[in-house]
Design a protein around this motif. Structure first.
Motif, PDB file in Angstrom:
ATOM      1  N   MET A  10      24.668  -7.129  92.441  1.00 28.74           N
ATOM      2  CA  MET A  10      24.616  -7.229  90.997  1.00 28.74           C
ATOM      3  C   MET A  10      24.720  -5.855  90.340  1.00 28.74           C
ATOM      4  SD  MET A  10      21.784  -9.252  88.868  1.00 28.74           S
ATOM      5  CE  MET A  10      21.246  -8.718  87.309  1.00 28.74           C
ATOM      6  N   PHE A  11      24.009  -4.865  90.874  1.00 35.50           N
ATOM      7  CA  PHE A  11      24.028  -3.525  90.294  1.00 35.50           C
ATOM      8  C   PHE A  11      24.724  -2.551  91.235  1.00 35.50           C
ATOM      9  CE2 PHE A  11      20.067  -5.327  88.430  1.00 35.50           C
ATOM     10  CZ  PHE A  11      20.510  -5.377  87.132  1.00 35.50           C
ATOM     11  N   TYR A  12      25.928  -2.887  91.687  1.00 33.15           N
ATOM     12  CA  TYR A  12      26.622  -2.036  92.642  1.00 33.15           C
ATOM     13  C   TYR A  12      27.391  -0.906  91.977  1.00 33.15           C
ATOM     14  CZ  TYR A  12      25.532  -5.595  96.059  1.00 33.15           C
ATOM     15  OH  TYR A  12      24.871  -6.456  96.876  1.00 33.15           O
ATOM     16  N   ASP A  13      28.033  -1.198  90.883  1.00 34.70           N
ATOM     17  CA  ASP A  13      28.892  -0.201  90.265  1.00 34.70           C
ATOM     18  C   ASP A  13      28.517  -0.058  88.800  1.00 34.70           C
ATOM     19  OD1 ASP A  13      30.927   1.653  90.000  1.00 34.70           O
ATOM     20  OD2 ASP A  13      32.426   0.140  89.525  1.00 34.70           O
ATOM     21  N   SER A  19      17.943   6.626  79.409  1.00 45.28           N
ATOM     22  CA  SER A  19      18.003   5.329  78.748  1.00 45.28           C
ATOM     23  C   SER A  19      18.514   4.254  79.699  1.00 45.28           C
ATOM     24  CB  SER A  19      18.903   5.415  77.515  1.00 45.28           C
ATOM     25  OG  SER A  19      19.042   4.165  76.916  1.00 45.28           O
ATOM     26  N   SER A  20      19.524   4.579  80.480  1.00 45.96           N
ATOM     27  CA  SER A  20      20.080   3.623  81.434  1.00 45.96           C
ATOM     28  C   SER A  20      19.064   3.281  82.523  1.00 45.96           C
ATOM     29  CB  SER A  20      21.351   4.183  82.073  1.00 45.96           C
ATOM     30  OG  SER A  20      22.309   4.439  81.081  1.00 45.96           O
ATOM     31  N   ILE A  21      18.338   4.271  82.988  1.00 45.98           N
ATOM     32  CA  ILE A  21      17.284   4.016  83.981  1.00 45.98           C
ATOM     33  C   ILE A  21      16.224   3.101  83.390  1.00 45.98           C
ATOM     34  CG2 ILE A  21      15.331   5.129  85.164  1.00 45.98           C
ATOM     35  CD1 ILE A  21      17.811   5.434  86.738  1.00 45.98           C
ATOM     36  N   ARG A  75      15.248  -0.502  84.858  1.00 39.99           N
ATOM     37  CA  ARG A  75      13.867  -0.832  85.268  1.00 39.99           C
ATOM     38  C   ARG A  75      13.346  -2.054  84.526  1.00 39.99           C
ATOM     39  NH1 ARG A  75      11.416   5.248  85.492  1.00 39.99           N
ATOM     40  NH2 ARG A  75      12.138   5.711  87.597  1.00 39.99           N
ATOM     41  N   THR A  76      13.658  -2.157  83.248  1.00 41.70           N
ATOM     42  CA  THR A  76      13.224  -3.307  82.464  1.00 41.70           C
ATOM     43  C   THR A  76      13.874  -4.592  82.974  1.00 41.70           C
ATOM     44  OG1 THR A  76      12.913  -1.914  80.524  1.00 41.70           O
ATOM     45  CG2 THR A  76      13.065  -4.283  80.143  1.00 41.70           C
ATOM     46  N   SER A  77      15.155  -4.496  83.312  1.00 46.27           N
ATOM     47  CA  SER A  77      15.841  -5.694  83.802  1.00 46.27           C
ATOM     48  C   SER A  77      15.303  -6.132  85.166  1.00 46.27           C
ATOM     49  CB  SER A  77      17.346  -5.452  83.898  1.00 46.27           C
ATOM     50  OG  SER A  77      17.643  -4.522  84.909  1.00 46.27           O
TER      51      SER A  77
END
Length: 128
Positions: free
Chosen positions: A1-4, A116-118, A122-124
């Motif tokens: 899901m979070f590969y790229d 912000s992306s981190i 983390r929230t997701s």
């Protein structure tokens, strides 16, 4: 899901560009008294990113995919406009200081995008 996650690649490219531009600016400042030295600069990140052709090129997601890999960002270094100094040196310390402040802001912006992306990641994942 979070590969790229392209946002991390973009933040990395922004920070790398800012670091390389800071190196060029510091070299200009170090040679401010060198006779005949012409100041150098690196093209703006936005211009380099738009000219990279990333929007039309396919990106490999693993080593064997598309028989390719993601290339490094080449930043075009060029001779900047020079001020007329009697000894032929074109470095203006005032302009270089303003550029250095601009580069620091660009680097801070890249770090803010990364943070912000981190935080969103983390929230997701449920780890606030």
């Amino acid at each position: 899901m979070f590969y790229d996650l392209n946002v991390f690649k973009t933040a990395y490219a922004m920070a790398t560009h800012a670091g390389q531009r800071q190196a060029v600016i510091s070299r200009n400042m170090a040679n401010a008294d060198t006779p005949g030295y012409k100041p150098r600069d690196i093209e703006a990140f936005q211009q380099a990113f738009e000219n990279s052709g990333r929007e039309v090129a396919m990106t490999a997601t693993r080593a064997g995919h598309l028989h390719g890999s993601t290339p490094d960002q080449p930043w075009a270094e060029y001779t900047a406009t020079a001020s007329g100094d009697p000894n032929g040196n074109g470095v203006s310390l005032e302009q270089e200081m303003l550029k250095a402040v601009e580069v620091k802001r660009q680097h801070d912006r890249a770090l803010a995008v990364y943070r912000s992306s981190i935080g969103i990641l983390r929230t997701s994942l449920g780890r606030a």
